[in-house]
Design a protein around this motif. Sequence first.
Motif, PDB file in Angstrom:
ATOM      1  N   GLU A 221     -42.562 -50.191 -32.983  1.00  0.00           N
ATOM      2  CA  GLU A 221     -43.555 -49.107 -33.079  1.00  0.00           C
ATOM      3  C   GLU A 221     -44.355 -49.394 -34.410  1.00  0.00           C
ATOM      4  O   GLU A 221     -45.763 -49.357 -34.284  1.00  0.00           O
ATOM      5  CB  GLU A 221     -42.973 -47.699 -33.101  1.00  0.00           C
ATOM      6  N   ASP A 222     -43.848 -49.704 -35.404  1.00  0.00           N
ATOM      7  CA  ASP A 222     -44.527 -49.709 -36.649  1.00  0.00           C
ATOM      8  C   ASP A 222     -45.531 -51.059 -36.785  1.00  0.00           C
ATOM      9  O   ASP A 222     -46.921 -50.964 -37.087  1.00  0.00           O
ATOM     10  CB  ASP A 222     -43.716 -50.021 -37.836  1.00  0.00           C
ATOM     11  N   ARG A 223     -44.934 -52.000 -36.053  1.00  0.00           N
ATOM     12  CA  ARG A 223     -45.737 -53.263 -35.835  1.00  0.00           C
ATOM     13  C   ARG A 223     -46.867 -53.161 -34.964  1.00  0.00           C
ATOM     14  O   ARG A 223     -47.970 -53.645 -34.977  1.00  0.00           O
ATOM     15  CB  ARG A 223     -44.947 -54.434 -35.214  1.00  0.00           C
ATOM     16  N   ARG A 224     -46.955 -52.127 -33.803  1.00  0.00           N
ATOM     17  CA  ARG A 224     -47.955 -52.101 -32.716  1.00  0.00           C
ATOM     18  C   ARG A 224     -49.308 -51.618 -33.616  1.00  0.00           C
ATOM     19  O   ARG A 224     -50.291 -51.548 -32.979  1.00  0.00           O
ATOM     20  CB  ARG A 224     -47.344 -51.074 -31.767  1.00  0.00           C
ATOM     21  N   ASN A 225     -49.063 -50.731 -34.274  1.00  0.00           N
ATOM     22  CA  ASN A 225     -50.237 -49.772 -34.977  1.00  0.00           C
ATOM     23  C   ASN A 225     -50.020 -49.840 -36.412  1.00  0.00           C
ATOM     24  O   ASN A 225     -49.456 -48.827 -36.967  1.00  0.00           O
ATOM     25  CB  ASN A 225     -50.408 -48.738 -34.347  1.00  0.00           C
ATOM     26  N   LEU A 226     -50.444 -50.778 -37.091  1.00  0.00           N
ATOM     27  CA  LEU A 226     -50.231 -50.725 -38.678  1.00  0.00           C
ATOM     28  C   LEU A 226     -51.298 -49.712 -39.358  1.00  0.00           C
ATOM     29  O   LEU A 226     -50.800 -49.051 -40.336  1.00  0.00           O
ATOM     30  CB  LEU A 226     -50.669 -52.070 -39.180  1.00  0.00           C
ATOM     31  N   ASN A 227     -52.443 -49.340 -38.675  1.00  0.00           N
ATOM     32  CA  ASN A 227     -53.146 -48.301 -39.015  1.00  0.00           C
ATOM     33  C   ASN A 227     -52.456 -47.031 -39.491  1.00  0.00           C
ATOM     34  O   ASN A 227     -52.486 -46.106 -40.300  1.00  0.00           O
ATOM     35  CB  ASN A 227     -54.503 -48.148 -38.362  1.00  0.00           C
ATOM     36  N   ASP A 228     -51.639 -46.533 -38.525  1.00  0.00           N
ATOM     37  CA  ASP A 228     -50.630 -45.358 -38.221  1.00  0.00           C
ATOM     38  C   ASP A 228     -49.382 -45.527 -38.744  1.00  0.00           C
ATOM     39  O   ASP A 228     -48.555 -44.673 -38.904  1.00  0.00           O
ATOM     40  CB  ASP A 228     -50.601 -44.797 -36.853  1.00  0.00           C
ATOM     41  N   SER A 229     -48.781 -46.660 -39.347  1.00  0.00           N
ATOM     42  CA  SER A 229     -47.751 -46.800 -40.009  1.00  0.00           C
ATOM     43  C   SER A 229     -47.728 -47.486 -41.361  1.00  0.00           C
ATOM     44  O   SER A 229     -47.851 -46.606 -42.347  1.00  0.00           O
ATOM     45  CB  SER A 229     -46.749 -47.588 -39.083  1.00  0.00           C
TER      46      SER A 229
END
Length: 597
Positions: A221-229
């Motif tokens: 999940e972190d990899r899918r959206n770096l902007n939110d992680s």
Amino acid sequence: MSLKFDPDDFLLNSSWATVLLSERDVAGQIPINFVTISAISLQAACFGDNKYERTAAGKCLSNLLAVGYRRFNIDVYWSPELWRWILCPVSIPQDLPVVTTSPDPTPATTAGVAEGTVTAEPDESSDELLYDLGPYKCSGGLDLSDLLDVFKDYFQDTNSGLVIYLRYLSLRLHAAADPTSADEPASTVASGQLPTGSDRVSSIVKDKLGSYIYDPSTLHEDRRNLNDSWYKVEDAYKPIVQYFTIDEDSQGKQSTPDGWPSAKYVQSAAERRLLVEYGSVDPQLGSYDLSEGNEDIFPLGYLTSPVPVSAANNGSLDFGCLYDSDQTDISKVNASWAISNHIPLPNNLSTDQSLSYISNLVVNLTTCGITSTLNNTLFSDTADNDPDPYRNLTLSFSWAWALGQPAVIPDDPNPSEAEDHRCAVMDLSYDGHWRTANCSQSRRAACRINNHPFLWSLSPNPASYSDAYTNACPEQSTFSVPRTGLENTYLYRHLLSQSSSLIDPTSEDQLKHEIWIDFNSIDVETCWVTGGPDETCPYTSDPDQLERRTVLVAAIAGIVICIIAALTLFVKCNANRRNSRRNKRVIQGWEYEGVPS
């Protein structure tokens, strides 16, 4: 009663806590797959004598955690008879007659034991019996849950910013041998005898340590959206983006197919302490589905990338080092999860030579960007009986500071200068390792080019530490500090390639063998930070640390004791090194001077 984190008392006052802390912090934003750590086989360190005593196992693991080992390779055995994952390679007998003997029974006391009967003796440290199972002595109560209880208690006991370190488990799954044929390989476990439900390894791990684990789904999940992680947290917690591939869609959302978080992100932002992988699975457990119900454990070998290496009898590397003077592209330097799992000891070595080999090998692998695993029982004694060799060997896993550094007082004590003696230099006469220096003195500075991990330049003119931070480096470069052993090696080798008019490790002129790196303890003595002279210690507001200055200074003051102990232990190993200030080893065609081990 569950096992607790209960190390020997003298180990809790780690005499080189400042070394560990400063190296942890300087590497805090490097993705965790590129940070070398200290790794150890629990089989070698705790059960090298083939005794699997429950209380002793808890003490051994506690000691290893206390002295700083970070990655543990753990062998566990499925016993269909007990329906448990045990630590002993042989199933504890259930239906066989048991004859209780006194400790160390003589042949006369066991001569009348009938075939198919198992002998056992009382465990002096507990109320349990130790079963004699071929070459093994095994406690009936020691299993995977016991070890995880120690980790859980350790995490609960060490919960402040000064002492939190990521830990890694690599679980190796085996089938336990039959007690009537303990010397023979285990039989294949039928599908109906394999663990299910709450008895699966994944369920046990989740039940005991789930709240501490950074798991595969979170990584996904972190990899899918770096902007939110990874990008959404404080700057100090963000991973260095030059270490992984970044994709960006039409909406500006960034993702990564191969990136990993930094230790600071996992520990401070995600508030996790542990990563777990399956290390291997015996063919006897071939029908055991690792993916079923698995949420917390990474797949086979996910945190391991074996690097083939070859070493000479003195521990120097013949090949395998990840440093390559012609290759500075991260994608071409295969250092992600790089590990050397096991290198057999050369034949016909004495005890001192074997220890020297292991120590030198650890030094060389670490500076080459490879995690090394201790697979030997030091001095034929386990870490519960004698933890000192295991503690002293961890000095070899340190890549940054020279032996005895960072020093609080200058070599030539001067009260008026002592307060300024809080900046770090790379000293080429100490093989590229670091030491403390007076911040007001002038030296050239280490300049990182375009934020690239492996590209360095040297400031054209000498300057004080403060001036080095503000304006010493050329355009497209910044005053910086190596953050891993491999980064340090790239800087060190770059400096040695310079003209002798600029760099000369043998010169008496400090300008020619010392350079500034961006690391200082100006704010709080022994609290080392990067970011220039005005950077503050991050632990000043830590509510769990009382008298933080006293704690830190006391830790560094004890370094002298640890160094004396280490030198005493390795006195014969280091004889050749004491004959010369500089001891060269050849690694892949170039000479490397290793830190004394």
